[in-house]
Design a protein around this motif. Structure first.
Motif, PDB file in Angstrom:
ATOM      1  N   ALA A 228      22.036 -21.101  46.201  1.00  0.00           N
ATOM      2  CA  ALA A 228      21.926 -19.646  46.224  1.00  0.00           C
ATOM      3  C   ALA A 228      20.519 -19.320  45.742  1.00  0.00           C
ATOM      4  O   ALA A 228      20.103 -19.783  44.678  1.00  0.00           O
ATOM      5  CB  ALA A 228      22.958 -19.031  45.283  1.00  0.00           C
ATOM      6  N   THR A 229      19.774 -18.572  46.539  1.00  0.00           N
ATOM      7  CA  THR A 229      18.417 -18.222  46.117  1.00  0.00           C
ATOM      8  C   THR A 229      18.481 -16.952  45.265  1.00  0.00           C
ATOM      9  O   THR A 229      19.092 -15.959  45.665  1.00  0.00           O
ATOM     10  CB  THR A 229      17.506 -18.020  47.341  1.00  0.00           C
ATOM     11  OG1 THR A 229      17.465 -19.236  48.087  1.00  0.00           O
ATOM     12  CG2 THR A 229      16.091 -17.656  46.908  1.00  0.00           C
ATOM     13  N   CYS A 230      17.868 -17.036  44.094  1.00  0.00           N
ATOM     14  CA  CYS A 230      17.875 -15.888  43.183  1.00  0.00           C
ATOM     15  C   CYS A 230      16.481 -15.284  43.207  1.00  0.00           C
ATOM     16  O   CYS A 230      15.627 -15.626  42.397  1.00  0.00           O
ATOM     17  CB  CYS A 230      18.285 -16.317  41.786  1.00  0.00           C
ATOM     18  SG  CYS A 230      19.903 -17.084  41.811  1.00  0.00           S
ATOM     19  N   SER A 231      16.318 -14.477  44.193  1.00  0.00           N
ATOM     20  CA  SER A 231      15.097 -13.800  44.570  1.00  0.00           C
ATOM     21  C   SER A 231      14.314 -14.653  45.570  1.00  0.00           C
ATOM     22  O   SER A 231      13.681 -15.653  45.207  1.00  0.00           O
ATOM     23  CB  SER A 231      14.238 -13.426  43.368  1.00  0.00           C
ATOM     24  OG  SER A 231      13.471 -12.279  43.708  1.00  0.00           O
ATOM     25  N   THR A 232      14.422 -14.219  46.816  1.00  0.00           N
ATOM     26  CA  THR A 232      13.699 -14.885  47.901  1.00  0.00           C
ATOM     27  C   THR A 232      12.227 -14.495  47.836  1.00  0.00           C
ATOM     28  O   THR A 232      11.880 -13.459  47.261  1.00  0.00           O
ATOM     29  CB  THR A 232      14.289 -14.477  49.267  1.00  0.00           C
ATOM     30  OG1 THR A 232      14.274 -13.049  49.369  1.00  0.00           O
ATOM     31  CG2 THR A 232      15.721 -14.971  49.419  1.00  0.00           C
ATOM     32  N   THR A 233      11.389 -15.310  48.435  1.00  0.00           N
ATOM     33  CA  THR A 233       9.956 -15.112  48.251  1.00  0.00           C
ATOM     34  C   THR A 233       9.422 -13.859  48.939  1.00  0.00           C
ATOM     35  O   THR A 233       8.519 -13.219  48.420  1.00  0.00           O
ATOM     36  CB  THR A 233       9.177 -16.346  48.761  1.00  0.00           C
ATOM     37  OG1 THR A 233       9.634 -16.635  50.074  1.00  0.00           O
ATOM     38  CG2 THR A 233       9.412 -17.539  47.883  1.00  0.00           C
ATOM     39  N   LEU A 234       9.989 -13.472  50.084  1.00  0.00           N
ATOM     40  CA  LEU A 234       9.449 -12.299  50.780  1.00  0.00           C
ATOM     41  C   LEU A 234      10.135 -10.996  50.357  1.00  0.00           C
ATOM     42  O   LEU A 234       9.471 -10.059  49.916  1.00  0.00           O
ATOM     43  CB  LEU A 234       9.561 -12.493  52.302  1.00  0.00           C
ATOM     44  CG  LEU A 234       8.949 -11.362  53.140  1.00  0.00           C
ATOM     45  CD1 LEU A 234       7.453 -11.229  52.884  1.00  0.00           C
ATOM     46  CD2 LEU A 234       9.199 -11.591  54.632  1.00  0.00           C
ATOM     47  N   LEU A 235      11.454 -10.946  50.470  1.00  0.00           N
ATOM     48  CA  LEU A 235      12.159  -9.686  50.187  1.00  0.00           C
ATOM     49  C   LEU A 235      12.635  -9.574  48.737  1.00  0.00           C
ATOM     50  O   LEU A 235      13.113  -8.524  48.331  1.00  0.00           O
ATOM     51  CB  LEU A 235      13.360  -9.539  51.134  1.00  0.00           C
ATOM     52  CG  LEU A 235      13.037  -9.481  52.638  1.00  0.00           C
ATOM     53  CD1 LEU A 235      14.315  -9.290  53.446  1.00  0.00           C
ATOM     54  CD2 LEU A 235      12.057  -8.345  52.946  1.00  0.00           C
ATOM     55  N   ALA A 236      12.513 -10.657  47.970  1.00  0.00           N
ATOM     56  CA  ALA A 236      12.999 -10.680  46.584  1.00  0.00           C
ATOM     57  C   ALA A 236      14.480 -10.353  46.515  1.00  0.00           C
ATOM     58  O   ALA A 236      14.936  -9.591  45.669  1.00  0.00           O
ATOM     59  CB  ALA A 236      12.181  -9.746  45.696  1.00  0.00           C
ATOM     60  N   ALA A 237      15.252 -10.962  47.438  1.00  0.00           N
ATOM     61  CA  ALA A 237      16.692 -10.711  47.511  1.00  0.00           C
ATOM     62  C   ALA A 237      17.455 -11.756  46.694  1.00  0.00           C
ATOM     63  O   ALA A 237      17.066 -12.923  46.645  1.00  0.00           O
ATOM     64  CB  ALA A 237      17.144 -10.778  48.967  1.00  0.00           C
ATOM     65  N   TYR A 238      18.530 -11.318  46.064  1.00  0.00           N
ATOM     66  CA  TYR A 238      19.396 -12.199  45.276  1.00  0.00           C
ATOM     67  C   TYR A 238      20.666 -12.497  46.062  1.00  0.00           C
ATOM     68  O   TYR A 238      21.408 -11.577  46.409  1.00  0.00           O
ATOM     69  CB  TYR A 238      19.759 -11.545  43.946  1.00  0.00           C
ATOM     70  CG  TYR A 238      18.643 -11.579  42.923  1.00  0.00           C
ATOM     71  CD1 TYR A 238      18.630 -12.534  41.912  1.00  0.00           C
ATOM     72  CD2 TYR A 238      17.601 -10.655  42.974  1.00  0.00           C
ATOM     73  CE1 TYR A 238      17.609 -12.570  40.972  1.00  0.00           C
ATOM     74  CE2 TYR A 238      16.571 -10.684  42.039  1.00  0.00           C
ATOM     75  CZ  TYR A 238      16.578 -11.650  41.040  1.00  0.00           C
ATOM     76  OH  TYR A 238      15.566 -11.688  40.110  1.00  0.00           O
ATOM     77  N   ASP A 239      20.925 -13.771  46.328  1.00  0.00           N
ATOM     78  CA  ASP A 239      22.173 -14.137  46.999  1.00  0.00           C
ATOM     79  C   ASP A 239      23.358 -13.818  46.075  1.00  0.00           C
ATOM     80  O   ASP A 239      23.234 -13.925  44.848  1.00  0.00           O
ATOM     81  CB  ASP A 239      22.171 -15.647  47.331  1.00  0.00           C
ATOM     82  CG  ASP A 239      21.301 -15.972  48.541  1.00  0.00           C
ATOM     83  OD1 ASP A 239      21.005 -15.049  49.325  1.00  0.00           O
ATOM     84  OD2 ASP A 239      20.928 -17.151  48.703  1.00  0.00           O
ATOM     85  N   PRO A 240      24.498 -13.464  46.661  1.00  0.00           N
ATOM     86  CA  PRO A 240      25.691 -13.126  45.856  1.00  0.00           C
ATOM     87  C   PRO A 240      26.352 -14.379  45.297  1.00  0.00           C
ATOM     88  O   PRO A 240      27.208 -14.982  45.948  1.00  0.00           O
ATOM     89  CB  PRO A 240      26.596 -12.411  46.868  1.00  0.00           C
ATOM     90  CG  PRO A 240      26.190 -12.945  48.208  1.00  0.00           C
ATOM     91  CD  PRO A 240      24.741 -13.335  48.111  1.00  0.00           C
TER      92      PRO A 240
END
Ligand SMILES: *Cc1c(COP(=O)(O)O)cnc(C)c1O
Length: 477
Positions: A228-240
């Motif tokens: 689970a990525t906790c802040s993606t590099t482009l959108l800074a999105a957190y996977d649930p």
């Protein structure tokens, strides 16, 4: 000891640091094309030593042409800023030059690293956690995947990995490329890292994950690892994480959290819900050199269960170095490195200096600043928000009055800002559309810095518009 070099260099370091405090008019970079810079620096090593003055000139040149990542107009990477207590910690580490394999070689650093691992584990909700500092989030992701593989196939430590097993890993399609590298290194192969679809907000879709796992099983292959990525590099999105953990639990898979970028959000009680469920993961990589503003490298891999790392990495005969003379475990047994730079000490100095509350405020300030930047984008008629803001990043572009290729225009805008040294900001692509990615990663950013950034960007955009208009005029004449 060369007193002149010592004193002069330390004076230069002091003025470099001070310059950052009064930086309004200092460029982020004195940009030179590679050929020009090669001429100035003369990087070649010659047969004879340089003179004292020549040496000091090298020091000066190096500082002059380095990108000032501590300048508040540096938004280019997922890290930035200058952190005095951490800088002091790093200097002391280099000064004393101990190596973190045994207590006897690095007693204070061993205790400090153990304390940092305990503290960071507690933020992750790992009650029997363990971990190690290592050379970055990419390395953390590798060791996490290795731990998962060895957990799933314990004999592979000794017999190697048999491709008939056909292990399969799953990551967000917008995850960091280091998972492909890890699968490559482990003999699993990057084709066996399935990129799971994310929604428009950049978060992995749990139902897509489950669909992919079922597909793998129906092919007779073996799912073993989910990140689970906790802040993606482009959108800074957190996977649930919580929803993903339901699935990994159901199928008996290792769940890793890649918090290299966004893991530091756990420091804030106000925002830590973004990583709800983190205590259910098996491992977690977290870079303090990103949002905690510690000098590179400062990165930790945490595991939920004590003993996992040592079992997976070094349960082999190492008597010649690990004597276990003291009542403390030698930290080197949990690492794939032997000699290891002390990275925990600079973090420890910074955390002591700011305190837990102070650090929580720094993280909250980052989110306040990105909210402010988002507001500016939304309110400006020529700025277009490219995706809903998730956390620390604001993705946007400039839409000029005249019709033109927006990708080319925005790339030119970004390049002009960078080469003129006004501001450095990076870009990426959402589908085929180029987006400027503003990252708020410096804990000391203020609204004035954000305003300055948009002033720089907008005045450059206007300049382009005027040039364009002038060209049209020329043409008509
Ligand atoms: C930066 C980053 C990494 C890699 O970490 P390094 O410390 O640069 O090796 C991995 N994953 C994510 C999400 C990142 O942002």
């Amino acid at each position: 000891m060369n007193e002149k070099i010592l004193n002069s260099t330390f004076e230069k370091i002091k003025s470099y640091i001070r310059q950052n405090e009064h930086e309004e008019n200092t460029p982020v970079v004195n940009y030179k094309e590679p050929a020009q810079l090669r001429n100035i620096l003369s990087p070649q090593i010659t047969d004879d030593p340089v003179t004292e003055n020549e040496f000091l000139q090298l020091v000066n040149n190096y500082l002059t042409y380095a990108v000032k990542t501590n300048n508040k107009q540096f938004f280019n990477q997922l890290y930035s800023g200058f952190n005095l207590p951490a800088f002091i910690g790093d200097m002391l580490t280099t000064l004393t030059n101990t190596s973190l394999y045994t207590y006897e070689a690095a007693p204070a650093a061993s205790l400090i690293e153990a304390e940092m691992i305990k503290l960071m584990s507690s933020y992750a909700g790992y009650t029997h956690g363990d971990g190690t500092f290592l050379t970055g989030g990419s390395n953390g992701n590798l060791i996490a995947m290795l731990s998962a593989r060895n957990n799933f196939l314990p004999q592979s430590r000794f017999q190697g990995y048999n491709q008939q097993e056909h292990l399969v890993a799953y990551v967000n399609e917008q995850s960091h490329y280091s998972f492909d590298t890890a699968a490559n290194l482990l003999g699993i192969g990057s084709d066996n890292v399935i990129k799971v679809k994310a929604g428009k907000d950049g978060r992995m879709l749990p139902q897509e994950l489950e669909r992919e796992i079922e597909k793998t099983l129906s092919m007779g292959r073996k799912p073993f690892f989910v990140a689970a990525t906790c802040s993606t590099t482009l959108l800074a999105a957190y996977d649930p994480i919580d929803e993903i953990a339901d699935i990994t639990q159901k199928y008996g898979l290792w769940l890793h959290a890649d918090g290299a970028f966004g893991g530091s959000i756990l420091l804030s009680d106000k925002y830590r819900d973004k990583m709800k469920g983190i205590e259910r993961t098996d491992s977690f990589s977290w870079d303090a050199h990103k949002l905690m503003n510690i000098p590179l490298v400062c990165s930790v891999l945490l595991v939920k269960n004590k003993g996992v790392l040592q079992h997976n990495l070094t349960d082999i005969n190492t008597d010649y170095i690990y004597h276990d003379l003291e009542d403390i475990e030698d930290p080197g047994k949990k690492s794939i490195q032997c000699g290891r730079h002390v990275d925990a000490v600079k973090l420890w100095f910074a955390w002591k200096y700011y305190g837990k509350q102070g650090y929580a405020k720094r993280i909250e300030n980052l989110l306040d600043m990105s909210a402010y930047a988002e507001e500016i984008v939304k309110e400006h008629p020529r700025l277009e928000l490219m995706a809903p803001r998730q956390s620390f990043n604001v993705c946007f572009r400039y839409v000029p009055e005249f019709e033109t290729d927006l990708n080319e225009f925005n790339l030119a805008l970004r390049e002009n800002l960078r080469k003129s040294g006004q501001s450095m900001v990076n870009f990426g692509f959402i589908g085929k559309e180029l987006t400027i990615r503003l990252v708020t990663s410096n804990g000391e950013l203020t609204k004035t810095d954000i305003e300055q950034f948009f002033d720089n960007l907008l005045s450059t955009a206007h300049l382009f518009e005027n040039q364009f208009a002038a060209e049209v005029y020329e043409y008509q004449k």
